[in-house]
Design a protein around this motif. Structure first.
Motif, mmCIF file in Angstrom:
data_model
loop_
_atom_site.group_PDB
_atom_site.id
_atom_site.type_symbol
_atom_site.label_atom_id
_atom_site.label_comp_id
_atom_site.label_asym_id
_atom_site.label_seq_id
_atom_site.Cartn_x
_atom_site.Cartn_y
_atom_site.Cartn_z
ATOM 1 N N ARG A 55 0.878 -1.040 0.009
ATOM 2 C CA ARG A 55 -0.245 0.605 0.341
ATOM 3 C C ARG A 55 1.134 0.625 -0.159
ATOM 4 N N MET A 56 0.385 2.323 -0.831
ATOM 5 C CA MET A 56 0.738 3.077 -0.589
ATOM 6 C C MET A 56 1.135 4.183 0.092
ATOM 7 N N HIS A 57 1.410 5.363 0.655
ATOM 8 C CA HIS A 57 1.368 5.870 2.202
ATOM 9 C C HIS A 57 0.574 7.462 1.542
ATOM 10 N N LEU A 58 0.149 7.759 1.824
ATOM 11 C CA LEU A 58 -0.315 9.505 1.548
ATOM 12 C C LEU A 58 0.628 10.275 0.457
ATOM 13 N N GLY A 59 1.843 10.745 1.409
ATOM 14 C CA GLY A 59 2.350 11.424 1.153
ATOM 15 C C GLY A 59 3.184 11.366 -0.649
ATOM 16 N N ILE A 60 3.342 10.010 -1.129
ATOM 17 C CA ILE A 60 3.541 9.996 -1.909
ATOM 18 C C ILE A 60 2.046 10.145 -2.838
#
Ligand code: DGT
Ligand code: CA
Ligand code: CA
Ligand code: ZN
Length: 578
Positions: free
Chosen positions: A155-160
């Motif tokens: 899962r990709m974090h929101l910052g990216i």
């Protein structure tokens, strides 16, 4: 939406059959069925129940049966059997951009390569170049493709994800025929990590939008493409699902695809009790097809007798009941924030000078900003001695004479030592305007001792905020265990705030913990922990957590005016004086 799931399965079946060298006509039949299902816009289950699936072009008796099977059981046995008949890594291999079933077959037969790991190994040792038609370039591209698949599985974090989403939305808004575009799904709900990115476009001419999207420079691989829906992988390995809808359905589709799934279930139950039906096309009377709402999302909620519910609340955590009772919180907004705390400069491990940080904070319209560089124990971050801290304080005072709107606060991020004492003596802390107390060592002490350390720090009259209270760093370090209930109560009783650290890998406290702490009466503070001027913008992520925690401005310390903030700090010093 079942048609997209089934289309994906049919298309994977075609790949596997091709890998096995099956009959080309059969392979083509699966591919055609997948394509036609992708562009099918009716309700598959209704059609299936009426025994009319064969009206969809390309669907014969055999495939109709498989569709029925999927609708009834959620799986297709023939697909399971097919998967079991090939080496277990093959499906994953086929996810690699630029690697189709023909190549997979050659790899498996000539090099015995059937998994992602084996492919990587073979590419690195340049064994692929021994195959006919394989050039060095193709080997390099496959290595890049492997990296994309690997990244895509996390899962990709929101910052990216959030900046990427904004970039894709800007692209779509410029594409021909696009009337409106919005993010949906977990990103719109500001969840801390994103599985895939869901984008929604309103257009009367979907074909051009689809073409622009699937041929865009950010598109590394097209996973599926129909007339109104496409899934792609970006270069960063993020899966993006795009749906194009008619403008009169845009609000309903936005509501549907924003989710969460659990929130939507509650919304549909509520609708059913009122004799209404909600789906991605609109709100309808249960009997009849007249559309009561659909163009605007707010109208969808209104048709159900509800105020619009902010996406961050849509997690089936009491928001539907609160909306019915007209007791939704007035969530905190960017404009409520008067300042930022916990900023680093070149005095410790930051990359911008004091003055640059001050100017950046001023440009954001803030009234105050607390400079909080590290204390001596944190040697890796060039923690400051008490003497250097005093020197920095003098510079801040001098700077304040020149700053007009903004007040720089003299602060420090002070290590909470192993025994719960602070890394500067009280007489030094007493001279500061603002103190963030943080744990940076001894994470393995266990829940009891770590909790005791935090409680001891909060009993110090000069500690204003507990920084990143659970110490997690997503993708690097788990949170250490603390008794959050005890910490939140102590925060309330001592008048200490708990940080919502906005750094995207931290987001600490997280949404659920922040909500609990707030409900227990603890004050929260949203801090960027900025180590450069650009990072001041990361406040957005902390704000997202605060909103997901149901915070109103009153629950957050940095919505206060400078005078009210100073009074709050002074009050703790009087109350907890020792
Ligand atoms: P993610 O991608 O794991 O971070 O989480 P979401 O919430 O973005 O989930 P996703 O991408 O699977 O679907 C986006 C939204 O579409 C979801 O929040 C609600 C809606 N949706 C998807 N599948 C279903 C479903 O089977 N039933 C209902 N009611 N809604 C669904
Ligand atoms: Ca999603
Ligand atoms: Ca999705
Ligand atoms: Zn820090």
């Amino acid at each position: 939406m079942k048609q997209h799931e089934i289309a994906a399965i049919f298309s994977r079946m075609a790949d596997l059959l091709e890998f096995k060298g099956d009959n080309p006509f059969r392979i083509r039949a699966y591919r055609r069925a997948a394509q036609n299902l992708e562009s099918f816009s009716g309700d598959l289950e209704t059609l299936g129940a009426a025994g009319r699936l064969r009206e969809i072009s390309g669907i014969g008796a055999d495939l109709a049966e498989k569709i029925q099977e999927y609708c009834a059981t959620g799986a297709i046995q023939a697909f399971e059997r097919l998967q079991a008949s090939v080496p277990p890594g093959v499906l994953q291999l086929l996810e690699v951009p630029g690697l189709g079933p023909k190549t997979a077959k050659v790899l498996s037969q000539q090099l015995k390569v059937t998994t992602l790991g084996q492919l990587e190994d073979a590419a690195k040792r340049h064994r692929l170049q021994t195959l006919p038609g394989f050039k060095a370039r193709k080997e390099e591209n496959l290595l890049k493709g492997i990296a994309i698949v690997r990244r895509g599985r996390e899962r990709m974090h929101l910052g990216i994800a959030l900046p990427l989403a904004n970039e894709l939305l800007a692209f779509l808004r410029r594409a021909p025929g696009v009337a409106r575009a919005s993010a949906a799904g977990s990103l719109r709900r500001m969840k801390e990590t994103i599985g895939d990115l869901d984008l929604l476009v309103a257009s009367a001419k979907p074909a051009g939008v689809m073409r622009a999207f699937t041929t865009a420079p950010f598109c590394a691989r097209v996973l599926a493409a129909g007339t109104t829906k496409a899934s792609i992988l970006t270069q960063d390995g993020l899966q993006v699902d795009l749906r194009v809808v008619e403008p009169e359905c845009f609000g309903a589709a936005l509501q549907y695809f924003t989710g969460s799934k659990e929130h939507n279930v509650q919304i549909r139950e509520l609708a059913a009790r009122r004799g209404l039906k909600v789906n991605e096309y609109g709100v309808f009377r249960a009997a009849g097809n007249r559309r009561l709402a659909g163009r605007e999302e707010a109208d969808v909620y209104k048709a159900l007798g509800l105020p619009w519910i902010p996406p961050e609340l849509r997690e089936a955590q009491g928001e539907v009941a609160a909306a019915q009772a007209k007791r939704l919180p007035s969530l905190i907004e960017t404009g409520d924030l008067q300042g930022d705390f916990h900023l680093h400069t070149t005095w410790s491990d930051g990359s911008n000078r004091l003055e640059e940080m001050a100017q950046a904070a001023q440009r954001r319209g803030y009234r105050y900003a607390a400079i909080c560089d590290h204390s001596p124990s944190l040697k890796v971050a060039h923690g400051m001695s008490a003497a250097r801290l005093r020197q920095q304080m003098r510079e801040i005072q001098a700077l304040n004479k020149r700053l007009k709107r903004l007040r720089l606060l003299m602060g420090a991020e002070v290590d909470i030592l192993g025994d719960g004492s602070m890394d500067y003596p009280d007489e030094v802390l007493a001279q500061l305007d603002f103190v963030v107390g943080s744990i940076h060592s001894g994470f393995g002490q266990g829940k009891t001792r770590l909790t005791q350390r935090l409680l001891a720090a909060m009993r110090n009259p000069h500690v204003t905020v507990i920084g990143h209270p659970t110490g997690r760093l997503m993708g690097q370090r788990e949170a250490y265990e603390v008794d959050l209930e005890a910490v939140a109560r102590a925060a309330r009783d001592t008048g200490t705030a708990l940080e919502i650290n906005a750094y995207p890998r931290r987001l600490d406290l997280c949404d659920a913990a922040a909500r609990r702490a707030k409900d227990l009466g603890a004050m929260l503070a949203i801090c960027t922990d900025s180590h450069s001027v650009e990072q001041l913008e990361q406040i957005t992520f902390g704000l997202g957590v605060a909103r997901r925690a149901w915070c109103e401005p009153a629950h957050v310390l940095n919505t206060r005016s400078l005078a009210a903030l100073q009074a709050w700090v002074a009050r703790k010093r009087r109350r907890v004086a020792r």
